[in-house]
Design an enzyme around this catalytic site. Structure first.
Site, PDB file in Angstrom:
ATOM      1  N   CYS A  92      56.062  60.575  53.536  1.00  0.00           N
ATOM      2  CA  CYS A  92      55.158  60.145  52.464  1.00  0.00           C
ATOM      3  C   CYS A  92      53.745  59.833  53.001  1.00  0.00           C
ATOM      4  CB  CYS A  92      55.767  58.951  51.730  1.00  0.00           C
ATOM      5  SG  CYS A  92      55.094  58.690  50.063  1.00  0.00           S
ATOM      6  N   HIS A 127      62.304  59.625  51.149  1.00  0.00           N
ATOM      7  CA  HIS A 127      62.647  58.260  51.535  1.00  0.00           C
ATOM      8  C   HIS A 127      64.157  58.092  51.482  1.00  0.00           C
ATOM      9  CE1 HIS A 127      58.530  56.691  51.355  1.00  0.00           C
ATOM     10  NE2 HIS A 127      58.355  57.279  50.197  1.00  0.00           N
TER      11      HIS A 127
END
Length: 251
Positions: free
Chosen positions: A96, A198
């Site tokens: 990310c 994630h």
């Protein structure tokens, strides 16, 4: 001979969201189970790093505000040497916000431009809608042979677009991927992987964890290195159940 690895954890106090620290724990534990020494090197603002001594680097995600706090330090203090190490084959996993800062820039939805280190040929533009949900990715067969599937969780406003200098990590079968438009997820350059997964990613996907470990070992000790197998039956069963459930929900 005891194999040894050094793992640099970039900005652990600023870039650690949605369980991303679990990726570092997983790499260290899977090494420990095999008798491989894996030392963790925290890299905070102002740190000096000899990147030639590092075997694996992990760069997690964070809020846009956290990303802004460390962006200048990362660019100026770590950027040049880390980019050289990446070109030389350093094993890197970036999630990310870390993924975005390895690229050319991240233009946030408020108009703030955060320059990256241009280690990956990608750029990111913030959108008003967040892309949130579970993800299933079919890995790129040009990168992983044989290809396999990954599970993860995405939550990002940035839309990342790939240039010619990288290959996608894979194709999003479920979820929005890099940008919600072209179904790509992640980017790969040499031994560096950036993505939006994630969750944390590596406990759910032991195949990818072992790919990173064996790649780092072979870079340091030679191509003959092979990993002793671990009993991943429970992890792979959980992964398979999650993939099957998400694929059914997609239909």
């Amino acid at each position: 001979m005891i194999w040894q690895l050094r793992l640099a954890h970039l900005y652990p106090d600023h870039m650690n969201i949605y369980g991303d620290r679990g990726n570092v724990i997983t790499l260290q534990q899977r090494c420990r189970w095999r008798g491989i020494a894996c030392a963790i090197v925290p890299v905070g603002p102002g740190a000096t790093v000899d990147w030639s001594s590092i075997d694996i680097a992990f760069f997690g995600g964070g809020q846009d505000s956290g990303q802004a706090l460390i962006a200048a330090d990362f660019l100026e203090r770590q950027g040049p040497a880390l980019r050289t190490a990446i070109d030389d084959g350093l094993v890197v996993l970036a999630i990310c916000g870390g993924y975005q800062l390895l690229g050319h820039y991240f233009l946030t939805h408020t108009g703030q431009r955060l320059p990256g280190i241009s280690a990956l040929d990608v750029y990111t533009v913030g959108g008003k809608e967040r892309l949130i949900g579970n993800v299933v990715v079919e890995t790129n067969p040009d990168v992983f042979r044989p290809a396999f599937r990954l599970v993860g969780f995405e939550n990002h406003s940035g839309r990342t677009f790939l240039g010619a200098g990288v290959r996608p990590l894979g194709r999003a079968l479920v979820g929005r991927g890099n940008n919600g438009e072209d179904r790509t997820e992640g980017a790969v350059y040499r031994n560096t992987i950036g993505c939006y997964l994630h969750g944390s990613l590596l406990p759910k996907n032991p195949q990818l964890a072992d790919h990173l470990i064996v790649t780092a070992l072979r870079r340091r000790y030679g191509d003959a290195v092979a990993l002793a197998p671990l009993d991943d039956a429970l992890e792979l069963k959980a992964q398979r159940v999650m993939i099957e459930r998400m694929l059914r929900m997609r239909q």
